[in-house]
Design an enzyme around this catalytic site. Structure first.
Site, PDB file in Angstrom:
ATOM      1  N   ASP A 100       8.639  -3.445   5.247  1.00  0.00           N
ATOM      2  CA  ASP A 100       7.487  -2.664   4.542  1.00  0.00           C
ATOM      3  C   ASP A 100       6.829  -3.753   3.800  1.00  0.00           C
ATOM      4  O   ASP A 100       7.410  -4.084   2.504  1.00  0.00           O
ATOM      5  CB  ASP A 100       8.304  -1.623   3.755  1.00  0.00           C
ATOM      6  N   ASP A 332      -0.452  -2.237   5.256  1.00  0.00           N
ATOM      7  CA  ASP A 332       0.849  -1.657   4.910  1.00  0.00           C
ATOM      8  C   ASP A 332       1.564  -1.444   6.208  1.00  0.00           C
ATOM      9  O   ASP A 332       1.413  -0.628   7.044  1.00  0.00           O
ATOM     10  CB  ASP A 332       0.668  -0.449   4.123  1.00  0.00           C
TER      11      ASP A 332
END
Length: 451
Positions: A100, A332
């Site tokens: 992440d 992201d």
């Protein structure tokens, strides 16, 4: 537990380039000569992915309120191929974790954890859907407790993680650091996928989640204790030469019937992953945020939080009819979809054949799984980065009648105002290599050749 396959590939590191720090001072992207990036020193194969969590959107919207050298790790995918995973070893124990770039903590659920539903009522551990029994801190000979503090994340939809904090030896794809601060939550309300047991966060220390209190209800910005995320620790300890890591995410099959889909790209530390590239690349500055307003800002006291960049434009049939520039867009890997201004999403999804339809309950555009997706590209600092049409139609499971559903890869992210955070997620990242420089605070985007 279904663990992600971890493979190791060797590459030769080259000489690092010189970088100039460039602060963002305008709402328009400026062109920077693309950084020269050598092959990676460590490459982690990506082995999986799972659906973008609603909690990520909640966390972003809350912004306004405030081993051996030359290895690469492979990534894998899980849960309808919408979550990228890799293996992470902590204290000699190996788990599957989400990769992440939109968060900063490294955490693993602790063995013996307490599971709750979203109304905070106790449930069996299986309800939380982790992929293992959890990290056994007592079985690690290198684990050191961090006393009188707590790891604590709560989300607007009721999910939360809280518990102890410690320091341990952490390895990802052959890159090993010592005394890395990690969260070991033993209380969780979690909608897991049955595969991952934690998360490898790669963003800035500003949004780490350790607090100088053992009472989760008292965690606040006043007692926040920021710490170095995993990759920053690796660079400071000198176990990786260059201050950047790269992400190359492969798209999986449209319909996946297995719990994990192996070999879906790479997480590369210190350089570029082993994927084919073309010559289109650009290096752009990461934006800071105002601590007072939560808006992008270059003023004194502004902080780096996410990997936020300027988007010069989104280009698709009819895009000249709407304003498509935006200067508050996060890159992201933990988000499956692209989330763009509402007007852009509406105009783009109307160009599908047959056109996409907006579901009022979910707020998502649904498409025919055999639809023709319109062309779409993202312009960064004058360079065009096309998104393959195959990334614009995603498997969304089935309805109550067993009918297969698909959604658009480009979805509405809110009104185009200063406080709204938009996202370039996996749909965009399937088509580029993103190289994140934590020293110069720049992002280099390099177009991949078609695959």
């Amino acid at each position: 537990m279904v663990s992600a396959a971890l493979s190791v590939l060797s590459f030769v590191a080259a000489t690092t380039a010189e970088f100039t720090v460039v602060s963002h001072v305008s709402t328009a992207p400026r062109s920077i000569v693309p950084a020269v990036i050598p092959p990676a020193e460590f490459v982690v194969p990506i082995t999986g992915k799972s659906p973008r969590r609603q909690t990520k959107k909640d966390a972003l919207s809350a912004l306004r309120s405030h081993a051996s050298k030359n290895n690469t790790a492979v990534l894998a995918g899980a849960d309808l191929d919408q979550e990228y995973l890799t293996d992470i070893t902590i204290g000699g124990q190996t788990f599957t974790a989400i990769v992440d770039t939109g968060s900063s903590d490294t955490w693993l659920i602790k063995k013996g954890f307490n599971c709750f539903n979203l109304s905070s009522f106790p449930e069996p551990q299986a309800t939380c859907g982790f992929g293992s029994d959890g990290f056994d801190t007592k079985a690690s000979t290198t684990f050191q407790e961090f006393p009188n503090v707590s790891f604590n994340i709560s989300y607007g939809d009721g999910e939360f993680l809280s518990g102890p904090v410690g320091f341990d030896t952490v390895s990802v794809g052959g890159l090993t650091v010592t005394k890395q601060e990690v969260g070991t939550p033993d209380f969780a309300a979690w909608n897991g996928d049955g595969v991952n047991s934690g998360l490898l966060g790669l963003a800035y220390s500003t949004i780490t989640s350790v607090y100088n209190t053992t009472d989760p209800t008292k965690a606040s910005s006043a007692n926040h204790i920021p710490y170095d995320p995993f990759f920053v620790t690796a660079f400071k300890q000198g176990v990786v030469t260059n201050p950047y890591f790269s992400i190359a995410l492969d798209r999986g099959a449209l319909f996946v019937n297995t719990s994990t889909d192996p070999n879906l790209g790479y997480l590369a530390f210190g350089g570029m992953p082993p994927v084919a590239l073309d010559k289109t690349a650009v290096t752009v500055p990461i934006q800071k945020y105002s601590a007072k307003t939560g808006d992008p800002s270059s003023a004194a006291g502004a902080e780096y939080i996410y990997y936020t960049i300027d988007v010069e434009s989104y280009v698709f049939p009819g895009s000249t009819s709407v304003a498509t520039a935006n200067n508050n867009t996060i890159v992201d890997s933990g988000t499956t979809l692209n989330y763009v201004p509402d007007k852009v999403a509406k105009a783009y999804n109307a160009k599908f054949v047959p056109k996409a339809t907006l579901d009022s309950d979910s707020g998502l555009y649904f498409v025919n799984c055999n639809a023709t997706a319109p062309a779409f590209s993202v312009t960064l600092a004058g360079k065009s980065f096309p998104v393959d049409a195959r990334d614009q139609i995603l498997d969304a499971g089935t309805d109550d009648s067993g009918n297969v559903l698909c959604i658009s890869g480009t979805q509405p992210g809110g009104a185009d105002t200063a406080g709204t955070v938009f996202i370039l997620g996996d749909v965009f990242l399937h088509n580029v290599v993103g190289t994140f420089n934590v020293q110069t605070n720049e992002l280099t985007v390099t177009r991949r050749t078609k695959y």
